[in-house]
Scaffold this active site. Structure first.
Site, mmCIF file in Angstrom:
data_model
loop_
_atom_site.group_PDB
_atom_site.id
_atom_site.type_symbol
_atom_site.label_atom_id
_atom_site.label_comp_id
_atom_site.label_asym_id
_atom_site.label_seq_id
_atom_site.Cartn_x
_atom_site.Cartn_y
_atom_site.Cartn_z
ATOM 1 N N SER A 175 4.321 3.049 7.691
ATOM 2 C CA SER A 175 4.046 1.914 6.814
ATOM 3 C C SER A 175 5.277 1.468 6.045
ATOM 4 O O SER A 175 6.076 2.284 5.592
ATOM 5 C CB SER A 175 2.964 2.285 5.809
ATOM 6 N N ASP A 180 0.142 -7.616 1.779
ATOM 7 C CA ASP A 180 0.613 -6.223 1.830
ATOM 8 C C ASP A 180 2.139 -6.184 1.841
ATOM 9 O O ASP A 180 2.776 -5.879 2.854
ATOM 10 C CB ASP A 180 0.023 -5.523 3.061
ATOM 11 N N HIS A 193 0.820 -1.221 0.000
ATOM 12 C CA HIS A 193 0.000 0.000 0.000
ATOM 13 C C HIS A 193 0.855 1.274 0.000
ATOM 14 O O HIS A 193 0.318 2.379 -0.081
ATOM 15 C CB HIS A 193 -1.001 -0.001 1.164
#
Length: 258
Positions: free
Chosen positions: A204, A110, A65
């Site tokens: 992230s 992910d 992402h």
């Protein structure tokens, strides 16, 4: 609603032009300049928005992402204000996301593997962290690292990355806080059950390092960060070892585990 870590940062960017850095480790302390040699800053014209991990001189691992247009990667960075002499910047040459990833499911697979446009050189502040040799054990001591907000709600950006010690938890300890998590997501749950230490928005793609090995990728979590009963959720790196090794070896058609 829980938020993908980077999305909170994108909202902050919209609300405040001056605060462009990513958010990060809540409840931590300043990292030693020599303890994050594999940490990669992923940035664009607005600033840092994700992190990654250097696994060899030509490849970086981050979260799927975090994929974006026109980003660069910085290696060997510590202070945002004072450059290290050995800092290096690279562009992505190729990006690999699991071909069997469900595009409408942000939690599924992910992980993204990035080939650099040219190799980086090992130096005082740059060195790769190899893929894990075995899966991690519940209870393992883990380390989280990142730049950005050191407070969960009011944004406070440090100049250098912060680090915090957390533990790898049993999936059963995370399930009450995340009923949407499914076993096929291949994730790890790590943090402090009572809260107070956590990764946060914009962290992230950064590493979860347990017992010295690269075991997780910052993926998902509660908002605000650091809540009790809502530890961080990390992509389980070990489960993707074969896929990454196949890609690096030249088999770009390799698929990830289901």
């Amino acid at each position: 609603m829980e938020l993908i870590r980077v999305l909170a940062n994108l909202l902050i960017l919209q609300l405040s032009y001056a605060q462009k850095s990513s958010e990060l480790v809540v409840g931590g302390d300043e990292c030693n300049i020599n303890e994050h040699r594999s940490l990669v800053a992923i940035f664009n014209s607005t600033g840092f928005f994700c992190s990654g991990t250097l696994i060899n001189q030509e490849w970086v691992v981050t979260a799927a992402h975090c994929d974006s247009k026109n980003f660069k990667m910085k290696f060997g960075a510590h202070s945002k204000k004072l450059l290290n002499e050995d800092e290096q910047i690279r562009n992505p040459k190729e990006k690999f996301i699991c071909p069997n990833k469900k595009n409408n499911d942000v939690l599924d697979k992910d992980i993204m593997l990035i080939k650099l446009d040219s190799s980086v050189s090992n130096s005082e502040h740059i060195a790769p962290l190899s893929l894990p040799s075995s899966p991690p054990s519940v209870g393992s001591d883990c380390r989280i690292i990142g730049w950005g907000s050191i407070t969960p709600i009011e944004v406070t950006y440090p100049d250098v990355p912060y680090c915090a010690n957390i533990n790898l938890l049993d999936d059963a300890e995370c399930k009450p806080g995340y009923p949407e998590l499914l076993p096929e997501y291949r994730t790890l749950c790590a943090g402090i059950v009572e809260g107070g230490k956590d990764t946060c928005g914009g962290d992230s793609g950064g590493p979860l390092i347990c017992n010295g090995q690269f075991h997780g990728i910052v993926s998902y979590g509660g908002h605000p960060c650091g809540q009790s009963l809502k530890p961080g959720i990390y992509t389980k790196v070990f489960d993707y070892n074969d896929w990454m090794k196949s890609i690096i070896a030249g088999n770009t058609a390799a698929t990830c585990p289901p």
